[in-house]
Design a protein around this motif. Structure first.
Motif, mmCIF file in Angstrom:
data_model
loop_
_atom_site.group_PDB
_atom_site.id
_atom_site.type_symbol
_atom_site.label_atom_id
_atom_site.label_comp_id
_atom_site.label_asym_id
_atom_site.label_seq_id
_atom_site.Cartn_x
_atom_site.Cartn_y
_atom_site.Cartn_z
ATOM 1 N N THR A 60 0.916 -1.834 0.285
ATOM 2 C CA THR A 60 -0.274 0.086 0.005
ATOM 3 C C THR A 60 0.920 1.338 0.417
ATOM 4 O OG1 THR A 60 -1.503 -1.405 1.368
ATOM 5 C CG2 THR A 60 -1.674 1.381 0.957
ATOM 6 N N THR A 61 2.126 1.282 0.027
ATOM 7 C CA THR A 61 2.783 2.208 0.762
ATOM 8 C C THR A 61 4.229 2.174 -0.065
ATOM 9 O OG1 THR A 61 4.007 1.381 2.834
ATOM 10 C CG2 THR A 61 1.471 2.731 2.974
ATOM 11 N N GLU A 62 3.807 1.370 -0.668
ATOM 12 C CA GLU A 62 5.928 0.703 -0.329
ATOM 13 C C GLU A 62 6.935 1.009 -0.247
ATOM 14 O OE1 GLU A 62 6.555 2.320 -5.014
ATOM 15 O OE2 GLU A 62 4.215 2.318 -5.425
ATOM 16 N N GLU A 63 6.484 1.268 1.128
ATOM 17 C CA GLU A 63 7.272 1.722 2.330
ATOM 18 C C GLU A 63 8.376 -0.081 2.493
ATOM 19 O OE1 GLU A 63 6.002 3.805 6.008
ATOM 20 O OE2 GLU A 63 6.642 5.579 4.944
ATOM 21 N N LEU A 64 9.160 -0.223 3.360
ATOM 22 C CA LEU A 64 9.975 -1.436 3.407
ATOM 23 C C LEU A 64 9.500 -1.988 5.020
ATOM 24 C CD1 LEU A 64 11.844 -3.404 2.837
ATOM 25 C CD2 LEU A 64 13.904 -1.795 4.450
ATOM 26 N N LEU A 65 8.500 -2.847 5.048
ATOM 27 C CA LEU A 65 8.057 -3.791 6.211
ATOM 28 C C LEU A 65 8.728 -3.978 7.361
ATOM 29 C CD1 LEU A 65 5.026 -4.975 5.100
ATOM 30 C CD2 LEU A 65 4.635 -3.194 6.593
ATOM 31 N N ALA A 66 9.783 -4.882 6.419
ATOM 32 C CA ALA A 66 10.780 -6.112 7.053
ATOM 33 C C ALA A 66 11.527 -6.558 6.089
ATOM 34 C CB ALA A 66 9.784 -7.463 8.086
ATOM 35 N N ARG A 67 12.163 -6.801 7.167
ATOM 36 C CA ARG A 67 13.670 -8.154 6.594
ATOM 37 C C ARG A 67 13.746 -9.729 7.187
ATOM 38 N NH1 ARG A 67 17.475 -2.741 6.082
ATOM 39 N NH2 ARG A 67 17.347 -2.015 4.158
ATOM 40 N N LEU A 209 4.786 -12.798 7.054
ATOM 41 C CA LEU A 209 5.298 -12.487 8.276
ATOM 42 C C LEU A 209 3.901 -13.276 8.815
ATOM 43 C CD1 LEU A 209 5.231 -8.756 7.828
ATOM 44 C CD2 LEU A 209 7.051 -9.897 8.279
ATOM 45 N N VAL A 210 2.826 -13.749 8.161
ATOM 46 C CA VAL A 210 1.807 -14.263 8.837
ATOM 47 C C VAL A 210 2.587 -15.822 9.244
ATOM 48 C CG1 VAL A 210 -0.010 -16.062 8.228
ATOM 49 C CG2 VAL A 210 -0.245 -13.773 8.378
ATOM 50 N N PRO A 211 3.177 -16.831 8.512
ATOM 51 C CA PRO A 211 4.101 -18.030 8.603
ATOM 52 C C PRO A 211 4.817 -18.004 10.189
ATOM 53 C CG PRO A 211 4.059 -17.570 6.385
ATOM 54 C CD PRO A 211 3.586 -16.157 6.833
ATOM 55 N N TYR A 212 5.348 -16.643 10.123
ATOM 56 C CA TYR A 212 6.006 -16.316 11.039
ATOM 57 C C TYR A 212 5.214 -16.661 12.611
ATOM 58 C CZ TYR A 212 11.052 -16.118 9.565
ATOM 59 O OH TYR A 212 11.916 -15.701 9.020
ATOM 60 N N LEU A 213 4.225 -15.897 12.750
ATOM 61 C CA LEU A 213 3.470 -15.341 13.843
ATOM 62 C C LEU A 213 2.631 -17.591 14.052
ATOM 63 C CD1 LEU A 213 1.216 -12.424 13.034
ATOM 64 C CD2 LEU A 213 2.257 -13.452 14.936
ATOM 65 N N LEU A 214 2.510 -18.204 13.114
ATOM 66 C CA LEU A 214 2.039 -19.219 13.101
ATOM 67 C C LEU A 214 3.710 -20.436 13.625
ATOM 68 C CD1 LEU A 214 0.849 -21.724 12.230
ATOM 69 C CD2 LEU A 214 1.865 -22.473 10.363
ATOM 70 N N ALA A 215 4.314 -19.803 13.809
ATOM 71 C CA ALA A 215 5.947 -20.571 14.524
ATOM 72 C C ALA A 215 5.929 -20.157 15.556
ATOM 73 C CB ALA A 215 7.267 -20.150 13.694
ATOM 74 N N GLU A 216 4.955 -18.539 16.276
ATOM 75 C CA GLU A 216 5.288 -18.395 17.728
ATOM 76 C C GLU A 216 4.059 -19.000 18.394
ATOM 77 O OE1 GLU A 216 2.951 -14.530 18.982
ATOM 78 O OE2 GLU A 216 5.335 -13.769 18.374
ATOM 79 N N ALA A 217 3.044 -19.067 17.213
ATOM 80 C CA ALA A 217 1.634 -20.096 18.420
ATOM 81 C C ALA A 217 2.511 -21.745 17.881
ATOM 82 C CB ALA A 217 0.820 -20.336 17.169
ATOM 83 N N VAL A 218 3.237 -22.250 17.201
ATOM 84 C CA VAL A 218 3.298 -23.350 17.277
ATOM 85 C C VAL A 218 4.204 -23.699 19.191
ATOM 86 C CG1 VAL A 218 5.024 -25.200 17.052
ATOM 87 C CG2 VAL A 218 3.358 -24.054 14.651
ATOM 88 N N ALA A 219 5.490 -22.700 19.455
ATOM 89 C CA ALA A 219 6.225 -22.945 20.293
ATOM 90 C C ALA A 219 5.167 -23.253 20.882
ATOM 91 C CB ALA A 219 6.977 -21.715 20.416
ATOM 92 N N GLU A 220 4.540 -21.970 21.102
ATOM 93 C CA GLU A 220 3.746 -21.938 23.069
ATOM 94 C C GLU A 220 2.090 -22.761 23.044
ATOM 95 O OE1 GLU A 220 -0.992 -18.751 23.611
ATOM 96 O OE2 GLU A 220 0.879 -17.726 23.232
ATOM 97 N N ALA A 221 1.965 -23.478 21.249
ATOM 98 C CA ALA A 221 1.333 -24.934 21.915
ATOM 99 C C ALA A 221 2.136 -25.639 22.796
ATOM 100 C CB ALA A 221 -0.008 -25.310 21.238
ATOM 101 N N GLY A 222 3.994 -25.928 22.505
ATOM 102 C CA GLY A 222 4.455 -27.125 22.901
ATOM 103 C C GLY A 222 4.020 -27.664 22.503
ATOM 104 N N LEU A 223 4.109 -28.004 21.110
ATOM 105 C CA LEU A 223 4.710 -28.951 19.972
ATOM 106 C C LEU A 223 6.275 -28.868 20.146
ATOM 107 C CD1 LEU A 223 2.118 -28.179 18.661
ATOM 108 C CD2 LEU A 223 2.998 -28.586 16.603
ATOM 109 N N PRO A 224 6.060 -30.717 20.266
ATOM 110 C CA PRO A 224 7.890 -31.024 20.347
ATOM 111 C C PRO A 224 8.735 -30.328 19.442
ATOM 112 C CG PRO A 224 6.603 -32.668 20.184
ATOM 113 C CD PRO A 224 5.159 -31.700 20.357
ATOM 114 N N PRO A 225 9.896 -30.242 19.553
ATOM 115 C CA PRO A 225 10.532 -29.585 18.427
ATOM 116 C C PRO A 225 11.158 -30.647 17.352
ATOM 117 C CG PRO A 225 11.652 -29.716 20.901
ATOM 118 C CD PRO A 225 10.481 -30.625 21.520
ATOM 119 N N GLY A 226 11.099 -30.237 16.664
ATOM 120 C CA GLY A 226 11.749 -30.954 15.437
ATOM 121 C C GLY A 226 9.766 -30.649 14.145
ATOM 122 N N VAL A 227 9.387 -31.123 15.321
ATOM 123 C CA VAL A 227 7.837 -31.160 14.342
ATOM 124 C C VAL A 227 7.420 -30.284 13.671
ATOM 125 C CG1 VAL A 227 5.442 -31.398 14.923
ATOM 126 C CG2 VAL A 227 6.757 -32.658 16.797
#
Length: 504
Positions: A60-67, A209-227
């Motif tokens: 929308t703005t053509e600004e840099l959101l993230a890297r 960016l949404v998949p990074y929020l998914l990873a954060e949710a995975v960590a909170e949900a307590g799924l075993p490492p590597g799953v």
């Protein structure tokens, strides 16, 4: 340029938000750096193998959101190794516990619903109200559908002297697109996890960016490492490495035909399972006696949804020749109401396209059609008035073209509708099936019986009858070059199992 996501993944506040967790004493652990400048592997955020980054731009703005990291094949190896190491133990977890783990993930995602919506608005440009409904809550409903479908799916079946059982497919590489980042991701990750498989996710670098929020949710949900593991990067680099990795048992890819062909070629030496969803050029067929006004309105809405960046969008309207002029006029008038604007404004119906490259691609289709003699009944390639920034394209209706013209054959993936006349049901089927795609479609008839009769003749994966709504529990996928395999619900879940027969 303002970088809202440079130091944090909290898309609501823009501030640095951390969760309490035990930090392993490993040098490669990078909890001193907040994501997204990290990868999620083996249950923790890590520094990738290289320091190269990919810019993520606000459409929308053509600004840099993230890297985000530009991962390498070495990172793919690390993630696959983690998934492979975790898979056997995860498969041995009783199915009710796996269902419970995915239920915990769903709760963690529900708690982030507002942040997920705002991330989509920033990253993809989907208007706020539509993003909340279709980009966040529809995917969450699809997870509920998977949980319902999982109950009983692993029950053994007795056939004569054989017991047929389901076992997980193994390590799954999920390569997902940018247009519906949560829906397309959960459509692969959730059934894989429910089956006892493990996942390496490589989302589109255009909107990660949404998949990074998914990873954060995975960590909170307590799924075993590597799953569950998350990488960011480019398809030809990381996607190809995952598709060809000897320890990956299945690749599920959504994207272009060319991308699907590359994935299939990379996976072929390993004879691994490949599921492909490769887009469409879907047609809405209107029969004589149908409600033309309702059919045109529904088709225009479908075509322009998410700025036309929807794989199952109805982008061809095929109407009786006697009603052709009327249909073009109605479609043009409706399209003109979808005024592009800031997707953060609750009143906006259409936001920008996702990138400058996508905008140039769509404008190119419109310009070539006009140069070849098409009539641009609404819109056009010129920038919308008052929007000198952002990747906007005006809602466009194209008329007076042949059914074999480029604009009527190729997936534009933008807000462009083509209106075509037909001379009866057989001619309508010829036109509708006359592309290399076969993902979706619609039929409007004077009654359900006649509409269903024509729909059953179409070579496409799903057909909406007289306005039938999308069903996230029904199988989704295509025929011809629209792909192989099915997603969502019971049929989508079964894609992630192998069958084993025990004779006794």
């Amino acid at each position: 340029m303002h970088m809202k996501y440079m130091i944090a993944i909290d898309v609501k506040s823009g501030g640095c938000r951390r969760t309490k967790r035990r930090t392993p004493p490993h040098q490669e652990d990078v909890m001193s750096h907040s994501p997204p400048q990290a990868i999620y592997v083996a249950g923790r955020w890590r520094k990738p193998a290289t320091d190269e980054l990919i810019d993520v731009v606000d459409p929308t703005t053509e600004e840099l959101l993230a890297r985000v990291p530009r991962c390498s094949p070495a990172d793919a190896d690390l993630a696959v190794e983690a998934a492979h190491a975790a898979q056997e133990d995860w498969a041995q977890v009783p199915q009710p516990e796996r269902i419970g783990a995915v239920g915990a993930l769903l709760k963690a995602l529900e708690a982030r619903a507002d942040r997920l919506t705002e991330a989509v608005v920033d990253d993809v440009g989907t208007p706020l109200r539509i993003a909340d409904k279709l980009q966040t809550h529809l995917p969450l409903a699809a997870v509920t559908g998977f949980l319902d479908a999982a109950r009983g799916v692993e029950d053994p079946v007795r056939i004569g002297n054989s017991t047929v059982r389901r076992s997980p497919v193994g390590v799954v590489a999920a390569i997902t697109p940018w247009n519906y980042p949560l829906l397309q991701t959960l459509g692969k990750v959730v059934p894989a996890l429910l089956s006892g498989s493990t996942v390496v996710l490589k989302p589109s670098e255009v909107a990660p960016l949404v998949p990074y929020l998914l990873a954060e949710a995975v960590a909170e949900a307590g799924l075993p490492p590597g799953v569950f593991n998350l990488l960011s990067g480019l398809g030809p680099e990381v996607g190809a490495a995952l598709a060809g990795h000897p320890d990956v048992d299945m690749v599920s890819f959504t994207g272009s035909i060319q991308g699907g062909q590359a994935v299939a070629a990379a996976a072929a030496p390993g004879i691994k399972r490949v599921a492909l969803e490769l887009g469409g050029k879907s047609a809405a067929v209107v029969l004589p006696g149908a409600d033309l006004e309702r059919a045109v309105k529904a088709t225009v809405s479908s075509c322009l949804l998410n700025s036309g960046q929807t794989c199952l969008a109805l982008t061809r309207l095929i109407v009786p020749r006697a009603q052709y002029s009327e249909a073009v006029e109605q479609a043009a008038a409706l399209a003109a109401r979808f005024t592009p604007g800031d997707p953060r404004d609750p009143g906006t119906k259409q936001g920008p396209l996702v990138s400058a490259a996508q905008r140039a691609r769509v404008r190119g289709f419109i310009d070539r059609a006009a140069a070849d003699g098409a009539r641009i009944a609404a819109g056009g390639s010129r920038a919308p008035e008052g929007l000198d920034r952002g990747f906007f394209v005006r809602p466009t209706v194209v008329a007076d073209v042949d059914a074999d013209a480029e604009i009527a054959q190729e997936e534009v993936f933008g807000p462009v509708l083509v209106v075509l006349p037909h001379d009866g049901p057989d001619d309508a089927i010829r036109i509708a099936d006359g592309t290399r795609y076969g993902l979706s479609g619609a039929v409007w008839g004077p009654d359900e019986e006649s509409a269903v009769a024509l729909a059953r003749r179409l070579r496409t994966g799903q057909v909406d009858i007289n306005g039938g709504a999308f069903n996230p529990a029904a199988p989704f996928g295509g025929m011809k070059l629209s792909g192989t395999g099915r997603e969502f619900g019971r049929f989508g879940l079964e894609e992630y199992y192998q069958l084993q027969s025990l004779q006794h």
